[in-house]
Enzyme design. Structure first.
Site, short mmCIF file in Angstrom:
data_model
loop_
_atom_site.label_atom_id
_atom_site.label_comp_id
_atom_site.label_asym_id
_atom_site.label_seq_id
_atom_site.Cartn_x
_atom_site.Cartn_y
_atom_site.Cartn_z
N ASP A 181 -3.02 4.80 -2.27
CA ASP A 181 -4.04 5.31 -1.35
C ASP A 181 -4.48 6.75 -1.70
OD1 ASP A 181 -5.28 4.99 1.47
OD2 ASP A 181 -4.20 6.89 1.65
N ASP A 226 0.87 -1.17 0.00
CA ASP A 226 0.00 0.00 0.00
C ASP A 226 0.91 1.23 0.00
OD1 ASP A 226 -2.25 1.71 0.58
OD2 ASP A 226 -3.18 0.03 1.63
C1 GLC Z 1 -7.75 5.67 2.36
C2 GLC Z 1 -7.60 4.44 3.24
C3 GLC Z 1 -8.14 4.75 4.59
C4 GLC Z 1 -7.32 5.87 5.18
C5 GLC Z 1 -7.31 7.09 4.26
C6 GLC Z 1 -6.25 8.06 4.64
O1 GLC Z 1 -9.07 5.98 2.12
O2 GLC Z 1 -8.21 3.33 2.63
O3 GLC Z 1 -8.12 3.63 5.44
O4 GLC Z 1 -7.82 6.22 6.43
O5 GLC Z 1 -7.06 6.75 2.92
O6 GLC Z 1 -4.98 7.56 4.34
#
Ligand code: GLC
Length: 537
Positions: free
Chosen positions: A209, A107
């Site tokens: 992300d 990720d």
């Molecule tokens: C994305 C992730 C989430 C996180 C956000 C900030 O939406 O999936 O879990 O809190 O980004 O990084």
């Protein structure tokens, strides 16, 4: 009957036929007894994943982090959090996975770092620090208030005041997650190098992300109020993030990141998108196809469990896919309540039937293969920072992040001590060991379904044809390749439905039913909430 022919099926890339499986690492398997999952735990469970039949594992962030947002606040992009292991253990995970023909996807969190990242510590140390411009700093308005009305996705203003340097910094999420300034080429280079660090180590790809927030409009104008009934209102926003999400330069950065992936062989570039509607996914593919290989499609995830709604979304999506663009579907992840809870337990196997027989890459969420449901977490015990900001009636994201249920031993075999989130009450009956021993369990249903997907090319790259008009509450489609002719028929409703296939075939045999029924012949009755995969003549 409308047919879609997957394009370019001769030389498919590995990811086009893969089944992806998301691991939320804090909750998968603990090996040290601290109540939190880790990399050794994942290594110990790789054989389970092979047996399940999946091909690629996406692991949510495992990097050093103060854990304000449970890893989505990274304080070092090129290391492993000691809670999860170290680089050596990570390399072993890669080796052990690759030996078993499993791919590893990490990720990447480009939009923001942790406020404890050395870059931010430097940036906030003084206005003339060389890294000041690595983040987004603005003066207060003359009355000392925030520079504009922008708000954080997690609630509250998107600006936090820095006493020492007398300016505000911007954060699309928590104050502990300051947004990096992607208009600064030094940031771009440093972040691309972070990607290279892992890709060189042999990582098979990244899920990127929150990309939609990456670039902010340089006018810093106020965002307008939401339109009633809009997507953003559905998400609880009062402002439409017109100047804070999906800016044109953001798509340019998707393309630039893609070039980094292309420096290596066979890596997959996956993006968390914003999906107001399916047409909004198209720019993420790039033109021509120089963006994401897999721009996550969350449209079904947010849709009701209703046959005409699903039919409409599928058709709309297949209709507008760009030439060569490959579809994908998501029904669960760490940010949304589990579908067994959202749609009712009675429908959970049908969701899997749909996800694993559509034309499009499926991404599974750990534990869904057991039929795991949300775990109710009382308000006082909420730990998800988003959930804590939520009104009483909502639950945040803790309920869908609870420990994997391995067996009936204390803490479900997940850990030897108190787990970081409670284990579901039903773990003594709903767990991997118990379900493996029960031929008609949800786990065995998933295993058979994934196996059928793997052994029938028709299911991953065969032509897709809607079979409309079979009856109310039904969704049906053919998947065909060579001499394989399969029919999927899902009953979304709570009534039995007679099925007549005489206009389609002279014989049908059940390959798999959510109820483990063995229908055959051209007429039979689907039970309420039953779905079947049939082989036709
Ligand atoms: C994305 C992730 C989430 C996180 C956000 C900030 O939406 O999936 O879990 O809190 O980004 O990084």
């Amino acid at each position: 009957m409308k047919t879609y022919h997957p394009h370019g099926t001769q030389n498919l890339k590995w990811w086009q036929t893969a089944v992806f499986y998301q691991i939320y690492p804090r909750s998968f398997q603990d090996s040290t007894g601290d109540g939190i999952g880790d990399l050794n735990g994942i290594i110990n469970r790789l054989d389970y994943l092979v047996d399940l039949g999946i091909n690629a594992i996406w692991i949510s962030p495992i990097f050093p982090s103060p854990m304000a947002d449970f890893g989505y606040d990274v304080s070092d992009y090129c290391d492993i959090h000691p809670m999860f292991g170290d680089l050596e253990t990570f390399d072993r995970l890669l080796d052990e996975a690759h030996t078993r023909n499993l791919k590893i996807i990490l990720d990447f969190v480009p939009n923001h770092s942790s406020n404890q990242h050395p870059w931010f510590l430097e940036s906030r140390s003084s206005r003339d620090n060389a890294k000041r411009n690595w983040y987004i700093w603005r003066d207060a308005k003359p009355d000392g208030s925030v520079p504009n009305n922008w708000v954080s996705m997690f609630g509250g203003p998107a600006w936090t005041w820095d006493e020492k340097t007398q300016q505000y910094y911007m954060h699309s999420f928590l104050p502990e997650q300051p947004d990096l300034n992607w208009r600064n080429p030094e940031v771009v280079e440093a972040m691309h190098n972070a990607l290279r660090f892992w890709l060189q180590r042999g990582v098979d790809g990244f899920r990127v992300d929150a990309i939609l927030c990456l670039i902010k409009h340089d006018s810093f104008q106020d965002n307008p109020p939401v339109t009633p009934g809009s997507y953003w209102e559905m998400w609880g926003h009062t402002l439409e993030p017109r100047y804070t999400v999906e800016q044109p330069e953001m798509f340019e950065h998707v393309r630039l990141m893609r070039r980094v992936f292309d420096e290596f062989e066979e890596r997959v570039h996956i993006g968390e998108t914003g999906t107001v509607d399916v047409s909004g996914l198209i720019p993420y593919y790039g033109r021509p196809l120089d963006g994401y290989d897999i721009p996550f499609n969350f449209k079904l995830l947010h849709a009701d469990w209703h046959a005409p709604t699903v039919r409409q979304i599928l058709g709309d999506y297949y209709d507008i896919l760009p030439a060569g663009g490959w579809p994908n579907f998501v029904y669960g992840n760490h940010d949304i309540h589990r579908f067994a809870t959202r749609y009712g337990y009675k429908n959970h196997r049908s969701v899997a039937m749909l996800l694993l027989t559509l034309w499009g890459i499926p991404t599974l969420y750990y534990g869904d293969e057991l039929g795991m449901e949300d775990v109710f977490i009382p308000v006082a015990q909420r730990i998800d920072p988003w959930g804590i900001n939520m009104p009483e009636g909502d639950f945040g994201r803790d309920p869908e992040r609870t420990p994997m249920q391995w067996d009936a031993s204390p803490h479900a075999g997940f850990t030897s001590s108190e787990p970081w989130l409670p284990v579901a009450d039903d773990y003594q009956t709903r767990n991997v060991a118990a379900e493996l021993a029960d031929k008609q369990s949800t786990l065995n249903f998933y295993k058979t379904l994934i196996q059928l997907r793997r052994s029938h090319p028709a299911l991953h790259n065969g032509a897709f044809t809607f079979v409309d008009g079979l009856g109310d509450d039904l969704l049906a489609y053919l998947r065909e390749a060579g001499d394989q002719r399969l029919l999927v028929c899902l009953n979304f409703g709570d009534q039995s439905r007679p099925i007549d296939l005489n206009h389609l075939t002279s014989s049908a045999e059940t390959l798999l039913s959510t109820h483990f029924n063995a229908h055959s012949g051209t007429t039979f009755t689907l039970q309420p909430h039953e779905s079947v995969l049939l082989q036709l003549k």
